[in-house]
Write a protein that holds these residues in place. Sequence first.
Motif, PDB file in Angstrom:
ATOM      1  N   ARG A  77      47.493  10.397  42.097  1.00 14.02           N
ATOM      2  CA  ARG A  77      46.768   9.623  43.091  1.00 14.02           C
ATOM      3  C   ARG A  77      47.557   9.487  44.390  1.00 14.02           C
ATOM      4  O   ARG A  77      48.055  10.467  44.931  1.00 14.02           O
ATOM      5  CB  ARG A  77      46.348   8.293  42.493  1.00 14.02           C
ATOM      6  CG  ARG A  77      45.399   8.507  41.316  1.00 14.02           C
ATOM      7  CD  ARG A  77      45.223   7.345  40.411  1.00 14.02           C
ATOM      8  NE  ARG A  77      44.455   6.266  41.011  1.00 14.02           N
ATOM      9  CZ  ARG A  77      44.422   5.057  40.529  1.00 14.02           C
ATOM     10  NH1 ARG A  77      45.106   4.761  39.456  1.00 14.02           N
ATOM     11  NH2 ARG A  77      43.693   4.125  41.100  1.00 14.02           N
ATOM     12  N   SER A  78      47.651   8.283  44.927  1.00 12.56           N
ATOM     13  CA  SER A  78      48.283   8.107  46.238  1.00 12.56           C
ATOM     14  C   SER A  78      49.766   8.459  46.202  1.00 12.56           C
ATOM     15  O   SER A  78      50.305   8.958  47.200  1.00 12.56           O
ATOM     16  CB  SER A  78      48.090   6.673  46.739  1.00 12.56           C
ATOM     17  OG  SER A  78      48.792   5.751  45.937  1.00 12.56           O
ATOM     18  N   THR A  79      50.424   8.246  45.091  1.00  9.35           N
ATOM     19  CA  THR A  79      51.848   8.573  44.996  1.00  9.35           C
ATOM     20  C   THR A  79      52.058  10.081  45.103  1.00  9.35           C
ATOM     21  O   THR A  79      53.007  10.541  45.748  1.00  9.35           O
ATOM     22  CB  THR A  79      52.440   8.015  43.686  1.00  9.35           C
ATOM     23  OG1 THR A  79      52.138   6.613  43.602  1.00  9.35           O
ATOM     24  CG2 THR A  79      53.943   8.205  43.630  1.00  9.35           C
ATOM     25  N   ALA A  80      51.154  10.861  44.506  1.00 10.47           N
ATOM     26  CA  ALA A  80      51.224  12.316  44.634  1.00 10.47           C
ATOM     27  C   ALA A  80      50.938  12.737  46.072  1.00 10.47           C
ATOM     28  O   ALA A  80      51.612  13.621  46.621  1.00 10.47           O
ATOM     29  CB  ALA A  80      50.231  12.970  43.676  1.00 10.47           C
ATOM     30  N   ALA A  81      49.953  12.112  46.704  1.00 14.90           N
ATOM     31  CA  ALA A  81      49.625  12.441  48.095  1.00 14.90           C
ATOM     32  C   ALA A  81      50.807  12.140  49.010  1.00 14.90           C
ATOM     33  O   ALA A  81      51.097  12.911  49.942  1.00 14.90           O
ATOM     34  CB  ALA A  81      48.379  11.677  48.536  1.00 14.90           C
ATOM     35  N   ARG A 107      47.139   1.325  47.953  1.00 15.59           N
ATOM     36  CA  ARG A 107      47.064   2.767  48.242  1.00 15.59           C
ATOM     37  C   ARG A 107      46.098   3.454  47.290  1.00 15.59           C
ATOM     38  O   ARG A 107      45.268   4.267  47.698  1.00 15.59           O
ATOM     39  CB  ARG A 107      48.435   3.427  48.071  1.00 15.59           C
ATOM     40  CG  ARG A 107      49.468   3.057  49.071  1.00 15.59           C
ATOM     41  CD  ARG A 107      50.703   3.950  48.961  1.00 15.59           C
ATOM     42  NE  ARG A 107      51.020   4.450  47.646  1.00 15.59           N
ATOM     43  CZ  ARG A 107      52.080   4.082  46.922  1.00 15.59           C
ATOM     44  NH1 ARG A 107      52.926   3.182  47.378  1.00 15.59           N
ATOM     45  NH2 ARG A 107      52.300   4.620  45.744  1.00 15.59           N
ATOM     46  N   ASP A 108      46.217   3.125  46.002  1.00 12.15           N
ATOM     47  CA  ASP A 108      45.356   3.766  45.005  1.00 12.15           C
ATOM     48  C   ASP A 108      43.896   3.374  45.171  1.00 12.15           C
ATOM     49  O   ASP A 108      43.003   4.177  44.919  1.00 12.15           O
ATOM     50  CB  ASP A 108      45.837   3.461  43.590  1.00 12.15           C
ATOM     51  CG  ASP A 108      47.046   4.297  43.187  1.00 12.15           C
ATOM     52  OD1 ASP A 108      47.346   5.297  43.885  1.00 12.15           O
ATOM     53  OD2 ASP A 108      47.685   3.963  42.173  1.00 12.15           O
ATOM     54  N   ALA A 109      43.642   2.148  45.613  1.00 15.11           N
ATOM     55  CA  ALA A 109      42.253   1.727  45.844  1.00 15.11           C
ATOM     56  C   ALA A 109      41.633   2.574  46.957  1.00 15.11           C
ATOM     57  O   ALA A 109      40.487   3.036  46.835  1.00 15.11           O
ATOM     58  CB  ALA A 109      42.200   0.245  46.199  1.00 15.11           C
ATOM     59  N   LEU A 110      42.372   2.808  48.026  1.00 12.17           N
ATOM     60  CA  LEU A 110      41.877   3.657  49.105  1.00 12.17           C
ATOM     61  C   LEU A 110      41.713   5.099  48.616  1.00 12.17           C
ATOM     62  O   LEU A 110      40.706   5.749  48.891  1.00 12.17           O
ATOM     63  CB  LEU A 110      42.819   3.610  50.307  1.00 12.17           C
ATOM     64  CG  LEU A 110      42.438   4.516  51.476  1.00 12.17           C
ATOM     65  CD1 LEU A 110      41.056   4.152  52.024  1.00 12.17           C
ATOM     66  CD2 LEU A 110      43.488   4.426  52.571  1.00 12.17           C
TER      67      LEU A 110
END
Length: 139
Positions: A77-81, A107-110
């Motif tokens: 998710r956002s951590t990978a991005a 971040r993950d919600a977005l």
Amino acid sequence: MLATAHPAVLLYDGDCGLCAASVQFVLRHEPLARRDRLCFAPLQGTFGAEVRAAHPELAGVDSVVWVEPAARRVLVRSTAALAVARHLGGIWGVLGLLGGLVPRPLRDALYDLIARHRLRLVAPACLLPRPDERARFLD
């Protein structure tokens, strides 16, 4: 996990136009000096299946996945991005570092909001890497 000469692999949804566009973005913007550090594979491919088998916590994950095979580390998710942004360096790397200051739940919600609508945001597209990029795709 399958062996790869690259320290990192970016898994993406091979059926998603936004994902294909994101991979094309990375290919266009990554510095020449970093191109030997990252390769790509669809989640639906052999490498993606092997990563999911080695990491049961990925069952049902429909996200971009940053994989570091040697470290047996996976980010989603956002951590990978954000890992992708840091890989790109420059202004993208700065944005990746700054994005890390935002709490992961936000971040993950977005990320999830965009992911829920990704099939409507960009039409399905076939990812056709150039011949000089093809060796960086595992499946």
